[in-house]
Design an enzyme around this catalytic site. Structure first.
Site, short mmCIF file in Angstrom:
data_model
loop_
_atom_site.label_atom_id
_atom_site.label_comp_id
_atom_site.label_asym_id
_atom_site.label_seq_id
_atom_site.Cartn_x
_atom_site.Cartn_y
_atom_site.Cartn_z
CE LYS A 119 -8.40 -2.55 4.66
NZ LYS A 119 -7.32 -3.25 5.38
CD GLU A 125 -10.55 -8.68 1.21
OE1 GLU A 125 -9.35 -9.02 1.27
OE2 GLU A 125 -10.92 -7.55 0.88
CD GLU A 154 -2.78 -0.55 -0.30
OE1 GLU A 154 -1.75 0.03 0.04
OE2 GLU A 154 -3.39 -1.34 0.46
NE ARG A 177 -2.51 6.59 4.40
CZ ARG A 177 -1.60 5.72 4.01
NH1 ARG A 177 -0.52 6.13 3.37
NH2 ARG A 177 -1.72 4.43 4.25
CB VAL A 208 5.23 5.29 3.15
CG1 VAL A 208 6.71 5.14 3.41
CG2 VAL A 208 4.46 5.48 4.46
#
Ligand code: ADP
Ligand code: ADP
Ligand code: MG
Length: 465
Positions: A116, A200, A275, A292, A295
């Site tokens: 990330k 962050e 995101e 991917r 959900v």
């Protein structure tokens, strides 16, 4: 087109993939652990075989067993679903080396975005705004302190390898930082076997806004609009909706462009999600890209009419996307409630058990993705997602009414679920107005649970003669 696909997953997503394959005349091979012998996926796939004991490490994470199963059954591709091996670059590489197609981006792309902190750098270099914070990893508490001083408290220490809301701790001031650092590191090592952290600034009262991306092997990269996933518990999503009330058409356009830019910069192919957190002042910041199927992908399917799993299969077959950015239209409003086998009264403790009775909602505009059936035993080894209840309606308020009605029809007996909590959220004034952020559930949980208890008590009293 692909001919036979092995599904390296379980539960509702395995079923979802089987359904897409059947509609495309693709055969399926379901692999299952000993805990999943009686699963619907094992029954509905063209073929099914056992790949090992219940523990995920011995079955759904067992790369050798999965690859041998795919070769032995003459599959031409593997679909990893979400979770398990779906973001493991080595597994993607090994599929290709074994002569199989991997339904997802290449190992190199997964590697670039899987860390990330590296993904942050990639986005930043492509001109996509990221949350103020570290350039790459932070090595120790001293470095973290210096950085936090620069960007200003509160800050968040995050695991580079993180996912599922794990490996993240916030610090409100320097006195807090050492604890946050050690705790985040310990959780990162325990969950991901990798203690690397980055830092962050904590964006206050943000919305979680993500964009669905689809890219083919011919250089087309499109976004399919956003999902607002701000109703979270422990930084994990519970309710998702599209479109988001927080976006103006101009902001949607700008964020959509940023999402495409990030995907293009990574050389992305397949379905993925970019995101962002959106602060109340309208600033948005990239936080990560999930490489991917997600959900909550059906939310986007309902408002766009695109079957994302079929699109994944098309892309893996080398076909171009079946639509263009300009042709894509969002129509109406969709909401998803994740129904988990868990007890909201006990800090969302997972509560697996036997489904003694099941009744699923239906009727206009309702979709339920689940692998449950009456008599089905939810195994304790995997995550607690039991069903995804989705609705689609012309307007947001009609969708909310439809979700209330769907949740009133839903009956799952045998273990506690969060279904009544979801129902109460659909009646909460902040939710109904669409004025909520990621702190919604933490702020309102006690009040909502108290309300649920009162309702239950009143109903019990009325039912007892
Ligand atoms: P999404 O971003 O697709 O909504 P989540 O972050 O909710 O995904 O979960 C994505 C995947 O991570 C799921 O497959 C789930 O099984 C897995 N996952 C969810 N929670 C956890 C957890 N606490 N620990 C490890 N994996 C998790
Ligand atoms: P994961 O990989 O576990 O999904 P994310 O980086 O996507 O982790 O963050 C999970 C959630 O944590 C987000 O949906 C958001 O609610 C919150 N979050 C993450 N980063 C920040 C940030 N910098 N400021 C505020 N909230 C954040
Ligand atoms: Mg995330």
């Amino acid at each position: 087109m692909l001919k036979r696909v092995l599904i390296a997953n379980r539960g509702e997503i395995a079923l979802r993939i089987i359904r897409a394959c059947r509609e495309l005349d693709i055969e399926t091979v379901a692999v299952w652990s000993e805990a999943d012998e009686s699963s619907l996926a094992a029954q509905l796939a063209t073929r099914s075989l056992c790949i090992g004991p219940a523990r995920a490490a011995d079955s759904y994470l067992n790369q050798d067993a999965i690859l041998s199963a795919a070769l032995a059954t003459h599959c031409d591709a593997i679909h990893p679903g979400y979770g398990f091996l779906s973001e493991n670059p080595d597994f993607a590489d090994r599929c290709i080396q074994s002569g199989l197609k991997y339904i997802g981006p290449s190992g190199d792309v997964i590697r670039k975005l899987g860390s990330k902190s590296a993904a942050r750098t990639l986005a930043q270099n492509a001109g996509v705004p990221v949350v103020p914070g570290s350039d790459g990893a932070v090595k120790n508490v001293r470095q973290a302190k210096a950085l936090a001083q620069q960007v200003g408290y509160p800050v968040l220490l995050k695991a580079s390898a993180g996912g599922g809301g794990r490996g993240m701790r916030q610090a409100s001031g320097p006195e807090d930082l050492e604890r946050a650092f050690q705790e985040a590191r310990a959780e990162a090592v325990a969950c991901f076997g990798d203690g690397e952290l980055y830092l962050e600034k904590l964006v206050l009262s943000p919305r979680h806004i993500e964009f669905q991306i689809m890219a083919d092997q011919h250089g087309h990269v499109v976004h399919l609009g956003e999902r607002d996933c701000s109703i979270q518990r422990r930084r994990q999503k519970l309710v998702e909706e599209s479109p988001s009330k927080a976006l103006t058409p101009a902001l949607r356009e700008e964020m959509g462009r940023a999402a495409r830019t990030a995907a293009q910069a990574a050389g992305y192919v397949g379905a993925g999600t970019v995101e962002f957190v959106l602060s109340p002042d309208g600033q948005f910041y990239f936080i990560e890209m999930n490489t991917r199927i997600q959900v909550e992908h059906p939310v986007t399917e309902l408002v766009t009419g695109v079957d994302l799993v079929k699109e994944q299969l098309r892309v893996a077959s080398g076909l171009p996307l079946s639509f263009t950015q300009d042709a894509l239209k969002v129509s109406g409003h969709a909401i998803e409630c994740r129904i988990n086998a868990e007890d909201p009264e006990r800090d969302f403790l997972p509560c697996p058990g036997t489904t003694t009775f099941l009744h699923l909602p239906g009727g206009p505009g309702v979709r339920v993705d689940t692998a449950l059936y009456t008599g089905y035993e939810v195994p304790p080894y995997y995550d607690s997602l039991a069903a995804k209840v989705l609705v689609h309606a012309p307007t947001r308020l009609e969708a909310i009414r439809r979700m209330r009605r769907a949740l009133e029809e839903l009956i799952i007996e045998g273990y506690p679920t969060n279904a009544s909590l979801a129902h109460l959220i659909m009646h909460d004034p902040e939710f109904v107005r669409g004025q909520y952020d990621t702190s919604f559930l933490d702020k309102n949980l006690d009040r909502l649970l108290e309300l649920a208890r009162t309702c239950d008590r009143l109903m019990d009293e009325e039912e007892t003669p």
